[in-house]
Design an enzyme around this catalytic site. Structure first.
Site, PDB file in Angstrom:
ATOM      1  NE  ARG A  54      -4.262  -1.398  -0.069  1.00 56.26           N
ATOM      2  CZ  ARG A  54      -4.360  -2.434  -0.876  1.00 56.26           C
ATOM      3  NH1 ARG A  54      -3.326  -2.768  -1.649  1.00 56.26           N
ATOM      4  NH2 ARG A  54      -5.478  -3.144  -0.938  1.00 56.26           N
ATOM      5  CG  ASP A  79       0.768  -2.057  -8.638  1.00 54.90           C
ATOM      6  OD1 ASP A  79       0.598  -1.745  -9.834  1.00 54.90           O
ATOM      7  OD2 ASP A  79      -0.100  -2.654  -7.963  1.00 54.90           O
ATOM      8  CD  GLU A  85      -3.015   3.743  -5.434  1.00 51.59           C
ATOM      9  OE1 GLU A  85      -4.095   3.166  -5.693  1.00 51.59           O
ATOM     10  OE2 GLU A  85      -2.015   3.155  -5.014  1.00 51.59           O
ATOM     11  CG  HIS A 137      -3.484  -0.228  -6.857  1.00 49.35           C
ATOM     12  ND1 HIS A 137      -3.757   0.502  -5.724  1.00 49.35           N
ATOM     13  CD2 HIS A 137      -3.531  -1.523  -6.471  1.00 49.35           C
ATOM     14  CE1 HIS A 137      -3.976  -0.313  -4.702  1.00 49.35           C
ATOM     15  NE2 HIS A 137      -3.845  -1.562  -5.146  1.00 49.35           N
ATOM     16  CB  SER A 183       0.909  -5.615  -9.018  1.00 47.29           C
ATOM     17  OG  SER A 183       0.323  -5.431  -7.748  1.00 47.29           O
TER      18      SER A 183
END
Length: 320
Positions: A231, A255, A260, A279, A281
């Site tokens: 995170r 990632d 975000e 984000h 993955s």
């Protein structure tokens, strides 16, 4: 008498949906990702599969019937955990469905950095033929996996195919197959100087928030690569940027981010020693199937038999 109700906030194919219908023939089952489909049914739902942020306002205000929430993600940090704890609502996560796709993404980062693939892709767009001083390889390097769960375990397994030395951290320090040396979270600073790659696979909890900052990056090798698929808030992003700009560390595969989507003004976008994925993955063609067949249906069978859901049941005290 009103039928018991299940809300699934995902678009399931007919094959998967019928697996649920066969188990709950007498229930009302609401499915679909559009909020207009599921929102009117939140108050009456006994089970919800798939948490959405906009649910929070409704659920906190209404007198709801909810007994169990199955998230569609591994992370539960966006769920109002205190409320669920007080109301004694079971909460289970999708932890475990990401082992294959995320471990593949991790190795995509690692191989890109060692074999300069990210540099060559940039050069290709400019029609530039240049060696780019490519001279590294992945074999026999040391990797530190910070948080050895499902993803860390699969990553360690693949790492052994490259004859890598694998160091792992988990709260218990319990030994794990394919990990050469296991440590507890208090040993983080001990292993960082040893690692050529540092991979963060932790959940976001009060204990892990801001875990990586200036001090941790200073302990790492100047040649090391930092990878975060956990995170974004686990990392102090401004301090990571400083470490990358000053060459305190060699690069980062990221990632997840504090904000975000990653803001366009972030310096990370233009750094040649950074690989960014949005984000994604954990994305895979098998995602819904794995959540449903490996987690939700076994939990549903427990629930119908009067038991607590047994797969990925959240420990509210730990936050995972």
């Amino acid at each position: 008498m009103m039928k018991r109700k299940l809300v699934i906030t995902q678009n399931l194919n007919e094959h998967l949906l019928h697996k649920v219908i066969d188990i709950l023939p007498d229930w009302t089952i609401i499915t679909g990702s559009d909020s207009s489909i599921w929102e009117p049914h939140l108050k009456d739902a006994e089970i919800i599969a798939g948490w959405k942020k906009q649910m929070e306002e409704i659920i906190l205000k209404e007198d709801i019937n909810l007994k169990w929430l199955q998230t569609w993600s591994a992370g539960v940090n966006k769920v109002p955990l205190d409320y669920f704890h007080v109301k004694k609502i079971h909460l289970t996560s999708a932890n475990g469905v990401h082992g294959y796709p995320i471990s593949e993404t991790i190795f995509a980062y690692m191989l890109s950095f060692t074999r300069k693939l990210h540099t060559y892709v940039r050069q290709q767009t400019q029609q530039t033929w240049h060696h780019a001083n490519m001279n590294q390889e992945l074999h026999e390097k040391t990797v530190g996996i910070i948080g050895v769960g499902h993803i860390g375990r699969e990553t360690a397994k693949i790492a052994k195919a490259f004859r890598m030395k694998v160091l792992g951290i988990r709260n218990s320090g319990e030994q794990e197959e394919f990990v050469d040396e296991m440590y507890t979270s208090s040993d983080l600073h001990k292993i960082l100087p040893q690692c050529d790659f540092v991979i963060v696979t932790l959940p976001l909890t009060p204990e892990t928030k801001g875990l990586f900052g200036k001090e941790e990056f200073e302990l790492m090798k100047s040649s090391s690569i930092f990878i975060n698929i956990g995170r974004g808030a686990i990392v102090k992003e401004t301090e990571l940027i400083e470490a990358l700009e000053s060459k305190q560390i060699a690069g980062a595969g990221l990632d997840v981010f504090e904000i975000e989507p990653l803001p366009k003004e972030s310096p990370l976008w233009k750094m040649e020693n950074v690989i960014i994925t949005p984000h994604t993955s954990g994305s895979t063609e098998y995602y819904n199937q794995r959540v449903l067949e490996n987690i939700f249906i076994p939990n549903l069978q427990d629930y119908l038999n009067g038991k607590q859901p047994s797969v990925n049941l959240l420990n509210f005290d730990k936050g995972y």
